[in-house]
Design a protein around this motif. Structure first.
Motif, PDB file in Angstrom:
ATOM      1  N   HIS A 138      -5.606 -38.988  51.260  1.00  0.00           N
ATOM      2  CA  HIS A 138      -5.663 -40.439  51.426  1.00  0.00           C
ATOM      3  C   HIS A 138      -6.943 -40.866  52.145  1.00  0.00           C
ATOM      4  O   HIS A 138      -7.468 -40.162  53.015  1.00  0.00           O
ATOM      5  N   VAL A 139      -7.394 -42.095  51.782  1.00  0.00           N
ATOM      6  CA  VAL A 139      -8.592 -42.646  52.410  1.00  0.00           C
ATOM      7  C   VAL A 139      -8.386 -42.829  53.907  1.00  0.00           C
ATOM      8  O   VAL A 139      -9.307 -42.644  54.709  1.00  0.00           O
ATOM      9  N   SER A 140      -7.179 -43.166  54.282  1.00  0.00           N
ATOM     10  CA  SER A 140      -6.876 -43.367  55.708  1.00  0.00           C
ATOM     11  C   SER A 140      -7.120 -42.098  56.506  1.00  0.00           C
ATOM     12  O   SER A 140      -7.597 -42.143  57.657  1.00  0.00           O
ATOM     13  N   ASP A 141      -6.808 -40.919  55.915  1.00  0.00           N
ATOM     14  CA  ASP A 141      -7.052 -39.653  56.615  1.00  0.00           C
ATOM     15  C   ASP A 141      -8.562 -39.409  56.787  1.00  0.00           C
ATOM     16  O   ASP A 141      -9.025 -38.932  57.838  1.00  0.00           O
ATOM     17  N   ILE A 142      -9.328 -39.749  55.734  1.00  0.00           N
ATOM     18  CA  ILE A 142     -10.787 -39.571  55.810  1.00  0.00           C
ATOM     19  C   ILE A 142     -11.361 -40.483  56.900  1.00  0.00           C
ATOM     20  O   ILE A 142     -12.209 -40.062  57.698  1.00  0.00           O
ATOM     21  N   ILE A 143     -10.874 -41.736  56.940  1.00  0.00           N
ATOM     22  CA  ILE A 143     -11.353 -42.685  57.957  1.00  0.00           C
ATOM     23  C   ILE A 143     -10.973 -42.197  59.350  1.00  0.00           C
ATOM     24  O   ILE A 143     -11.762 -42.280  60.304  1.00  0.00           O
TER      25      ILE A 143
END
Length: 573
Positions: free
Chosen positions: A47-52
């Motif tokens: 997920h993008v949230s994990d990358i952020i």
């Protein structure tokens, strides 16, 4: 080093705080490659949230490292600045407190370079050790610990290089310390030549010896360059060797990493993180190398500084049990005094005389006869080898320095004037009232030319009083000696630049205004000493005649010869 590092005691708390902040900054840096490896291995594709989240964590650690490094470095700069200030202050104070014999041993140029160049080397090391002394070991050992956790096989490649690196640095450091000591010795020689040339620039130009002084400077400069080159080559060999070792390790890590990835026993992400950690470890090893190079300079300089700071007090205040008082109505007594500068041949031998309060002693003799040496013993710049000197019945070895030097006013042929007003040059930090300064200038025959100046006693002198004549300098120096109304006035060849008329006027003014002051005059002119209560004729450190002017003309052939050679035997006031 212990003597110098003792100055850090008062800064231990500030240094501990700085080291703590530096530790936080370094640990934050250590986390960045590990987080990057985790992102490449586990976060990309999710997920993008994990990358952020993990990207934000990297930014947070980066920002923490930045802020903490800046804070710690500023604290390190403040500590090293204050440390060096305290050390220089004590070193300067000790330099002024050295005896004349100790100053002769160290030499003025060497003391100057110790206060400047050597303290700078120590200051630079203290600054560096605070900035790199924590960061480099944490990056080194922390990086090794993390890489061992990630992949022990690749980590062992780096670990295998460490003993080779440490042994290399150790042997280079051991060879470098004596080399830098020799470099500092050459710096002393260069400072000496520059100092001599700057003070004697007028004589050099007058005699057209500029080219000669260029060659003399080139000689000491080339000597310094040669020693710096030798020390630089030895210490500079560390960086190329370190670079070679690091490159060998880097190639080995890449090669083994590629091999392990091809066999499926390691991941590309680990190899990427390894290379970053290897870069951090390489940087830390290079920093350790720089620390050792700087330590080499620091150790050499610290040893030279400690020599001065630990110099024993060789002009000690002794007890009256050791040197008892004598009963005498004389103000000054020399009792069988002998002295030698080098311990081989006496510069003064068996000097005995007494002088009552208010009387005057004239000392005359050929160059090198011991005239100024006698004055130096009276002022206790040196202690006698045998015999005793008494003032008011007290052995001068038992009189405290504060009380002793207040007894004297002295003017010497080569005294200095500093770049300030005439008033300050006469007052010389004693906060004397202007009335005493004007009175001293009048007696010293300086009032006339000072009054002709537009701002009189506020007139600014240049360094060494270069903007006034030689006779005017000597009159200001005599004014300085008179201003505090001393019990004993010493004029050591301090009227040599005065014309006969001014010299005679000075002697009359001293007799009229300083009747209670005991006067010691060292001179080359018979006219400067002829009216003294006692005249002493010295030759090769021995008294060959003593008495009044008329007695010496009759009984001392050497004195009579001096008188006749100067004025045909006639004395004109």
């Amino acid at each position: 080093m212990k003597t110098v590092f003792a100055y850090l005691k008062m800064f231990y708390r500030r240094m501990a705080v700085g080291f703590s902040i530096k530790t936080v900054a370094t640990l934050s840096e250590l986390m960045l490659p590990y987080i990057l490896s985790h992102i490449l291995k586990n976060v990309i594709g999710s997920h993008v949230s994990d990358i952020i989240l993990w990207g934000g964590l990297m930014v947070l650690f980066s920002a923490t490292a930045l802020v903490c490094n800046i804070t710690a470095n500023r604290m390190a700069a403040h500590v090293s600045r204050d440390f060096a200030e305290n050390m220089r202050k004590d070193l300067f104070a000790k330099t002024l407190a050295l005896s004349a014999r100790q100053t002769d041993k160290f030499t003025i140029p060497s003391l100057e370079s110790r206060i400047t160049t050597d303290t700078y080397n120590v200051h630079s090391f203290i600054n560096m050790i605070q900035r790199m002394g924590v960061r480099a070991p944490i990056l080194l050992f922390g990086g090794i610990a993390v890489t061992l956790f990630m992949d022990a096989k690749l980590a062992l490649v780096m670990i295998a290089l460490l003993p080779i690196i440490f042994v290399t640095v150790y042997f280079v450091r051991m060879k470098g310390i004596p080399l830098y000591q020799k470099v500092q010795g050459s710096v002393d020689n260069m400072v000496r030549v520059v100092r001599e040339d700057s003070q004697g620039i007028r004589v050099i130009k007058a005699l057209s010896k500029v080219d000669y002084e260029h060659r003399r400077y080139d000689t000491v400069n080339k000597e310094l360059v040669g020693k710096e080159l030798k020390a630089g080559v030895v210490m500079g060999s560390v960086n190329p060797l370190m670079t070679m070792f690091m490159n060998v390790g880097s190639v080995a890590v890449i090669a083994l990493g590629a091999y392990f990835v091809s066999k499926g026993t390691s991941d590309p992400e680990n190899v990427i993180a390894f290379m970053q950690y290897f870069t951090l470890i390489s940087m830390s090893l290079m920093a350790v190398t720089r620390i050792f190079v700087m330590y080499t300079k620091c150790a050499a300089s610290a040893g030279r500084i400690a020599e001065v700071l630990e110099a024993p007090e060789d002009i000690e205040i002794c007890t009256k049990e050791e040197y008892p008082d004598i009963k005498t109505n004389a103000h000054i007594v020399f009792d069988k005094v002998s002295f030698s500068y080098n311990g081989k041949r006496n510069n003064l031998s068996d000097i005995s005389f007494s002088l009552k309060k208010g009387e005057s002693l004239g000392i005359i003799g050929a160059t090198g006869s011991g005239k100024s040496t006698l004055v130096k013993l009276l002022l206790r710049f040196y202690d006698t080898d045998s015999g005793s000197i008494y003032i008011n019945g007290e052995n001068i070895r038992t009189i405290s320095k504060e009380r002793f030097y207040k007894l004297f006013g002295s003017a010497h042929q080569h005294d200095f004037l500093f770049a300030d007003s005439i008033r300050e040059n006469i007052s010389f930090g004693r906060d004397l009232p202007i009335e005493d300064i004007e009175r001293a200038a009048k007696i010293a025959q300086a009032e006339g030319f000072v009054s002709d100046l537009p701002d009189r006693f506020e007139h600014k002198l240049t360094q060494h009083g270069a903007n006034i004549s030689g006779g005017q300098k000597q009159r200001l120096l005599i004014s300085r000696a008179l201003a505090a109304k001393p019990e004993i006035l010493i004029l050591d060849d301090s009227s040599s630049a005065l014309d006969y008329k001014t010299d005679a006027a000075l002697r009359r003014a001293l007799a009229e205004n300083m009747g209670d002051t005991t006067l010691v005059t060292v001179a080359q002119r018979v006219s400067s000493v002829k009216d003294c209560s006692i005249i002493m004729v010295l030759d090769e450190g021995r008294i060959i005649g003593i008495g009044k002017h008329e007695e010496l003309l009759e009984k001392c052939p050497e004195y009579r010869e001096i008188s006749e050679s100067q004025m045909g035997g006639a004395i004109v006031d």
